[in-house]
Scaffold this motif. Sequence first.
Motif, mmCIF file in Angstrom:
data_model
loop_
_atom_site.group_PDB
_atom_site.id
_atom_site.type_symbol
_atom_site.label_atom_id
_atom_site.label_comp_id
_atom_site.label_asym_id
_atom_site.label_seq_id
_atom_site.Cartn_x
_atom_site.Cartn_y
_atom_site.Cartn_z
ATOM 1 N N ARG A 120 0.842 -1.209 0.000
ATOM 2 C CA ARG A 120 0.000 0.000 0.000
ATOM 3 C C ARG A 120 0.869 1.249 0.000
ATOM 4 N NH1 ARG A 120 -1.845 1.005 5.798
ATOM 5 N NH2 ARG A 120 -3.762 1.509 4.714
ATOM 6 N N TYR A 121 0.247 2.366 -0.303
ATOM 7 C CA TYR A 121 0.986 3.632 -0.277
ATOM 8 C C TYR A 121 1.317 3.968 1.178
ATOM 9 C CZ TYR A 121 2.018 8.548 -0.406
ATOM 10 O OH TYR A 121 2.628 9.750 -0.251
ATOM 11 N N ASP A 122 2.588 4.305 1.417
ATOM 12 C CA ASP A 122 3.009 4.603 2.793
ATOM 13 C C ASP A 122 3.653 5.991 2.822
ATOM 14 O OD1 ASP A 122 4.085 4.771 5.290
ATOM 15 O OD2 ASP A 122 5.435 3.036 5.092
ATOM 16 N N ARG A 144 -2.648 14.010 -3.162
ATOM 17 C CA ARG A 144 -3.268 12.932 -2.374
ATOM 18 C C ARG A 144 -4.126 13.506 -1.260
ATOM 19 N NH1 ARG A 144 -1.286 7.685 -3.005
ATOM 20 N NH2 ARG A 144 0.503 7.621 -4.407
ATOM 21 N N LYS A 149 -5.892 8.937 10.109
ATOM 22 C CA LYS A 149 -5.092 7.744 10.445
ATOM 23 C C LYS A 149 -5.756 6.922 11.556
ATOM 24 C CE LYS A 149 -2.025 8.846 7.499
ATOM 25 N NZ LYS A 149 -3.065 9.412 6.635
ATOM 26 N N SER A 168 -7.154 2.715 9.297
ATOM 27 C CA SER A 168 -5.807 2.152 9.057
ATOM 28 C C SER A 168 -5.801 1.284 7.789
ATOM 29 C CB SER A 168 -5.366 1.330 10.271
ATOM 30 O OG SER A 168 -6.339 0.341 10.542
ATOM 31 N N ASP A 171 -5.549 4.017 2.496
ATOM 32 C CA ASP A 171 -4.351 4.849 2.321
ATOM 33 C C ASP A 171 -4.724 6.226 1.748
ATOM 34 O OD1 ASP A 171 -4.911 3.978 -0.187
ATOM 35 O OD2 ASP A 171 -3.150 2.698 -0.379
ATOM 36 N N ASP A 172 -3.698 7.042 1.565
ATOM 37 C CA ASP A 172 -3.951 8.408 1.078
ATOM 38 C C ASP A 172 -4.206 8.370 -0.429
ATOM 39 O OD1 ASP A 172 -3.587 9.279 3.611
ATOM 40 O OD2 ASP A 172 -1.589 10.149 3.300
#
Length: 476
Positions: A120-122, A144, A149, A168, A171-172
């Motif tokens: 996933r995007y982090d 984004r 969160k 959680s 993602d963004d």
Amino acid sequence: MNVKTRFAPSPTGFLHVGGARTAFYSWLYAKHTGGKFVLRIEDTDIERCTQEAINAIIEGMQWLNLEWDEGPYYQTKRFDRYNAVVEQLLAENKAYKCYASKELLNEIRKEQIAFGTKPRYDAYHPRVIAANTEATESSLFCVRFRNPKEGSVVFNDKIRGHITVANSELDDLIIRRTDGTPTYNFCVVVDDWDMKITQVVRGEDHINNTPRQINIYKAIGAPLPEFAHCSMILGDDGTKLSKRHGAVSVMQYRDEGYLPQAVLNYLIRLGWSYGDQEIFSLEEMISLFSLEAVSKSASAFDADKLLWLNNHYIRSLEPKYIAKYLQWHLDKKEINTSNGPVITDVIQLVGERCNTLIELAEQSRYFYQDFENFEDFETDAAKTYLQPAAKEALELALNKVKTLHSWTTENLHTVIVDICNELELAMSKVGMPLRVAVTRQSQSPSVDAVMMLVGKTRVITRIEQALTFISQYEVQ
Ligand code: GLU
């Protein structure tokens, strides 16, 4: 609350059965509540969307009589508005510019998979942070959405009930791509907000998008609509309905001779029920429909049931309504109805024997088209019924119809009965040769009623032609 629903197709192909059902449920909910229904064309994917598909969707909606109160709106005409909201989110720090390249994100993804973590995007990955801090004025970026969160998104789907998704898990999301175009999840929210949509009815394939969209609604300060996600439609073998199972395009049902009323009745029952009732007038559909009664399990497509409903509506709807849709098939078959009986009379007479409008158009043919040669006879019918044994009955019929003053079904019935009596023949020995002579087929409604509508001149010509046909046996 002023209810406003919408149908928001992406025009990448024809209007398929699943889309039509979603559109219909959305339309019904608006009608049921006295609200409004909006058509919005989601055409931001310029590579896949075509004008042809837009036309096909509009044609399908019009054929089903699903009129919209507003629209069609086009997302491609609203880019300025989407950009303005993106800028607003950026200014409020609810969105951010992301400079991480696709290549970098792919590498990180591979690492994540190798480490056994969910890819996933982090935003907190050191290399993503580095890409963002090292960026210059000329670096490419996308925008984004800053997804919360903590906590979770909770909503009550009108069909599927309570749904909770932890933030959680989300993602963004990209809301504006590097090329400056806005993305689906973002446009949908801005549109539904601007268009004051109160209920979002759509396919279950969008259920994973909903929590992401809800977070965007909250961020832009828009009121949340209610959501209703319709289940999938399956074919008779339990797999997702596709071309393999037969027609999936609504317009193909028109082409195959279905009435929109039958298709609508079929669609409403595909996942919605009201006791054991199968047949609903449009008024009943509107008054009885509720999203809460839509089933959350997948529905199976049943082509036989649709055919059964079509036959029901051909038999029971006003011939005037049927005529409107039959005309299209008659034109396609080049059957000119100006040269014969009123079409509604023909529908009344032959309609109940037909499952589709194609059959009905075929069964209308002999009322309007003259026969040119003996090839027009159904071979078996002619061989069986136009035999020398029928000659006497047909000759007598010819004389009697020629001198018949008043051309009514009753008088034609008397003609047939009189022939039976005079020649001491059973009804079928007179009726069948006459039927084949007049219609050139062995099946038709009552022959006296058929002759009455075919008309005197044509009946005389056709009996004469049948006698010529029989005379071939004498020559051999
Ligand atoms: N454009 C989407 C689709 O055709 C529907 C989006 C929505 O209804 O929210 O699948």
